[in-house]
Motif scaffolding. Structure first.
Motif, PDB file in Angstrom:
ATOM      1  N   THR A 123       0.856  -1.182   0.000  1.00 26.20           N
ATOM      2  CA  THR A 123       0.000   0.000   0.000  1.00 26.20           C
ATOM      3  C   THR A 123       0.900   1.242   0.000  1.00 26.20           C
ATOM      4  OG1 THR A 123      -0.015   0.118   2.402  1.00 26.20           O
ATOM      5  CG2 THR A 123      -1.728  -1.225   1.339  1.00 26.20           C
ATOM      6  N   PRO A 124       0.346   2.413  -0.290  1.00 23.16           N
ATOM      7  CA  PRO A 124       1.161   3.632  -0.169  1.00 23.16           C
ATOM      8  C   PRO A 124       1.820   3.779   1.202  1.00 23.16           C
ATOM      9  CG  PRO A 124      -0.827   4.131  -1.385  1.00 23.16           C
ATOM     10  CD  PRO A 124      -0.971   2.704  -0.905  1.00 23.16           C
ATOM     11  N   ALA A 125       1.071   3.531   2.256  1.00 25.45           N
ATOM     12  CA  ALA A 125       1.643   3.656   3.606  1.00 25.45           C
ATOM     13  C   ALA A 125       2.762   2.652   3.832  1.00 25.45           C
ATOM     14  CB  ALA A 125       0.553   3.483   4.655  1.00 25.45           C
ATOM     15  N   ALA A 126       2.592   1.433   3.313  1.00 27.23           N
ATOM     16  CA  ALA A 126       3.621   0.413   3.498  1.00 27.23           C
ATOM     17  C   ALA A 126       4.895   0.773   2.763  1.00 27.23           C
ATOM     18  CB  ALA A 126       3.098  -0.942   3.023  1.00 27.23           C
ATOM     19  N   LEU A 127       4.770   1.326   1.557  1.00 26.52           N
ATOM     20  CA  LEU A 127       5.966   1.723   0.808  1.00 26.52           C
ATOM     21  C   LEU A 127       6.711   2.833   1.536  1.00 26.52           C
ATOM     22  CD1 LEU A 127       7.753   1.498  -1.709  1.00 26.52           C
ATOM     23  CD2 LEU A 127       6.284   3.226  -2.788  1.00 26.52           C
ATOM     24  N   VAL A 128       5.983   3.830   2.022  1.00 24.57           N
ATOM     25  CA  VAL A 128       6.629   4.927   2.757  1.00 24.57           C
ATOM     26  C   VAL A 128       7.316   4.390   4.012  1.00 24.57           C
ATOM     27  CG1 VAL A 128       6.226   7.087   3.992  1.00 24.57           C
ATOM     28  CG2 VAL A 128       5.044   6.655   1.833  1.00 24.57           C
ATOM     29  N   ALA A 129       6.685   3.459   4.698  1.00 23.93           N
ATOM     30  CA  ALA A 129       7.300   2.869   5.895  1.00 23.93           C
ATOM     31  C   ALA A 129       8.585   2.129   5.540  1.00 23.93           C
ATOM     32  CB  ALA A 129       6.308   1.924   6.579  1.00 23.93           C
ATOM     33  N   ARG A 130       8.595   1.468   4.395  1.00 25.81           N
ATOM     34  CA  ARG A 130       9.802   0.736   3.988  1.00 25.81           C
ATOM     35  C   ARG A 130      10.963   1.679   3.683  1.00 25.81           C
ATOM     36  NH1 ARG A 130       8.636  -4.502   0.138  1.00 25.81           N
ATOM     37  NH2 ARG A 130       7.286  -5.659   1.590  1.00 25.81           N
ATOM     38  N   THR A 131      10.709   2.742   2.960  1.00 25.60           N
ATOM     39  CA  THR A 131      11.809   3.665   2.655  1.00 25.60           C
ATOM     40  C   THR A 131      12.242   4.425   3.903  1.00 25.60           C
ATOM     41  OG1 THR A 131      10.261   5.398   1.907  1.00 25.60           O
ATOM     42  CG2 THR A 131      11.159   3.911   0.229  1.00 25.60           C
ATOM     43  N   ALA A 132      11.299   4.712   4.807  1.00 25.87           N
ATOM     44  CA  ALA A 132      11.679   5.359   6.065  1.00 25.87           C
ATOM     45  C   ALA A 132      12.601   4.455   6.880  1.00 25.87           C
ATOM     46  CB  ALA A 132      10.424   5.714   6.865  1.00 25.87           C
ATOM     47  N   ALA A 133      12.363   3.162   6.814  1.00 21.83           N
ATOM     48  CA  ALA A 133      13.213   2.224   7.550  1.00 21.83           C
ATOM     49  C   ALA A 133      14.622   2.147   6.983  1.00 21.83           C
ATOM     50  CB  ALA A 133      12.574   0.835   7.536  1.00 21.83           C
ATOM     51  N   LEU A 134      14.788   2.588   5.734  1.00 18.99           N
ATOM     52  CA  LEU A 134      16.107   2.564   5.095  1.00 18.99           C
ATOM     53  C   LEU A 134      16.951   3.796   5.422  1.00 18.99           C
ATOM     54  CD1 LEU A 134      15.262   1.216   1.515  1.00 18.99           C
ATOM     55  CD2 LEU A 134      16.202  -0.039   3.464  1.00 18.99           C
ATOM     56  N   ARG A 135      16.344   4.786   6.084  1.00 18.28           N
ATOM     57  CA  ARG A 135      17.065   6.039   6.330  1.00 18.28           C
ATOM     58  C   ARG A 135      18.412   5.836   7.029  1.00 18.28           C
ATOM     59  NH1 ARG A 135      13.541   8.338   9.246  1.00 18.28           N
ATOM     60  NH2 ARG A 135      12.404   9.615   7.731  1.00 18.28           N
ATOM     61  N   PRO A 136      18.502   5.036   8.103  1.00 17.51           N
ATOM     62  CA  PRO A 136      19.817   4.846   8.743  1.00 17.51           C
ATOM     63  C   PRO A 136      20.851   4.215   7.819  1.00 17.51           C
ATOM     64  CG  PRO A 136      18.047   4.121  10.204  1.00 17.51           C
ATOM     65  CD  PRO A 136      17.427   4.356   8.861  1.00 17.51           C
ATOM     66  N   LEU A 137      20.444   3.264   6.993  1.00 21.20           N
ATOM     67  CA  LEU A 137      21.374   2.624   6.056  1.00 21.20           C
ATOM     68  C   LEU A 137      21.888   3.629   5.037  1.00 21.20           C
ATOM     69  CD1 LEU A 137      22.637  -0.057   4.914  1.00 21.20           C
ATOM     70  CD2 LEU A 137      20.627  -0.145   3.409  1.00 21.20           C
ATOM     71  N   VAL A 138      21.001   4.443   4.503  1.00 23.12           N
ATOM     72  CA  VAL A 138      21.403   5.443   3.509  1.00 23.12           C
ATOM     73  C   VAL A 138      22.355   6.451   4.132  1.00 23.12           C
ATOM     74  CG1 VAL A 138      20.585   7.199   1.906  1.00 23.12           C
ATOM     75  CG2 VAL A 138      19.214   5.139   2.273  1.00 23.12           C
TER      76      VAL A 138
END
Length: 412
Positions: free
Chosen positions: A26-41
């Motif tokens: 879902t849109p919310a799930a995609l945003v949550a996934r990229t937000a979870a990548l913030r520390p890695l980036v």
């Protein structure tokens, strides 16, 4: 002496998500996934700058998140999410590394361009590549000589953002027209293996985008692997005819303006977070308390925050409004496209001002190469130099439109 070629990493294509995995996004799930990548980036941002391209581990994580499906049409297995979701999913990446976000968000958005190809070509490409990673280069345009069944393409293009992890490449070229008429501008798509990527990207900012030069010499491109740029500028290309009057029938340049603005907005938001954290421990020489207690520091932080929030409102508004503008006929539509470009140019300037304000608030340590704030400042200053954000051109065009004068630029 031959020019050095860039160290590219053409995808293996063995890591696409299954239909069942995509169905959960879902849109919310995609945003949550990229937000979870913030520390890695963020962890790899300095390395990306040193390598002058996005780090493979980060890029692989982005592929696994589903982010690159965001603008692939649903009828071809994509997500086809709205521009607000696209912006929200990109911002966490940009807050951590604006340069990586620049390469990523253009790679995602350029699937919108593939939706402008003939329908059979879309089906063929997306049938083998569920999403495409491709730069789109317009300057300087190459030359496409008509031959039986297609064109022979030759040229060298600059600003190849996304090319370092590309499986396809999209290039603008001029097609000669008989009888002295102006050349026809077309965009062509060809496999990344058919081009040379020349190691030219040595920049003070945006280094991690890997936006190297692309060279092609006398390569055949079939007729259906290209489209006329003119109709797409006003949302009247194949995308509108095939996918309807919404997202894929919106004008091209405002979409580009919004895409390029998201990394600048992310840099502003990232800088504000870093500034707020730094102020809690920073003590100026001769002072007896931390900077966070000083009204001047509080005012700078507040100003930066309001600048970023105002810019975000403008960028999101333009992204939504551009879909409606696609329904307007010419010549009225050109006036609206000019206005949208000027609004985003103004918003990007606000983002640059927000980052500068944060840097001015935290002391000399901001200039240390280990401080991510200095990298964000250099990134947004280079982003601001993109032609679509040239304040003089954008405001002159808008001013001419306001007084009823015709545009004096071809970039509309």
């Amino acid at each position: 002496m031959s020019e050095a070629l860039a160290d590219r990493r053409i995808p293996n294509g063995d890591d696409y998500l299954s239909a069942d995995e995509l169905a959960t996004l879902t849109p919310a799930a995609l945003v949550a996934r990229t937000a979870a990548l913030r520390p890695l980036v963020a962890e790899h941002a300095a390395e990306a700058e040193r390598l002058r391209r996005p780090v493979d581990a980060v890029w692989d994580a982005l592929r696994a998140s589903g982010y690159f499906y965001v603008y692939v049409p649903r009828r071809f297995g994509g997500l086809e999410f709205d521009p607000d979701t696209y912006i929200s999913a990109t911002l966490p990446i940009a807050e951590a590394c604006p340069s990586t976000a620049w390469a990523a968000c253009f790679a995602a958005e350029h699937n919108w361009l593939i939706a402008q190809l003939p329908e059979a070509t879309q089906a063929e490409i997306w049938g083998h590549f569920p999403y495409v990673i491709s730069p789109s280069c317009a300057s300087p345009p190459g030359r496409a000589e008509p031959v039986d069944g297609g064109f022979r393409l030759t040229g060298r293009w600059k600003w190849g953002s996304g090319v370092m992890h590309a499986d396809w490449v999209m290039l603008n070229a001029m097609v000669p027209v008989p009888d002295g008429a102006p050349p026809d501008v077309r965009m062509f798509i060809l496999p990344a293996g058919d081009v040379r990527v020349i190691d030219t990207w040595q920049m003070a900012g945006m280094a991690a985008t890997g936006s190297n030069d692309i060279a092609v010499e006398d390569v055949f491109v079939a007729e259906d692997y290209g489209f006329a740029v003119g109709p797409v500028r006003s949302g009247r290309g194949h995308g509108r005819a095939i996918h309807g009057h919404g997202l894929y029938g919106s004008p091209m340049l405002p979409n580009l303006c919004v895409t390029a603005a998201i990394p600048a907005l992310g840099a502003a938001r990232g800088a504000i977070a870093l500034c707020r954290e730094r102020l809690t421990s920073h003590v100026k020489m001769g002072a007896s308390s931390t900077s966070v207690e000083k009204p001047a520091a509080q005012m700078r932080l507040a100003r930066a925050d309001i600048l970023a929030r105002s810019a975000e409102l403008a960028i999101r508004s333009v992204a939504r409004e551009n879909i409606a503008v696609g329904a307007i006929d010419e010549p009225e539509q050109t006036v609206e496209r000019i206005r949208l470009r000027a609004q985003v140019a103004f918003a990007v300037q606000q983002c640059v001002d927000a980052v500068r304000t944060c840097c001015e608030a935290v002391g000399s340590s901001v200039h240390s190469l280990s401080n991510p704030l200095q990298r964000m400042l250099r990134d947004v200053q280079v982003m601001q130099s993109h032609i679509v954000y040239d304040q003089d051109i954008a405001t002159e065009l808008h001013g001419r439109a306001l007084v009823g004068l015709p545009p004096n630029s071809a970039l509309l």
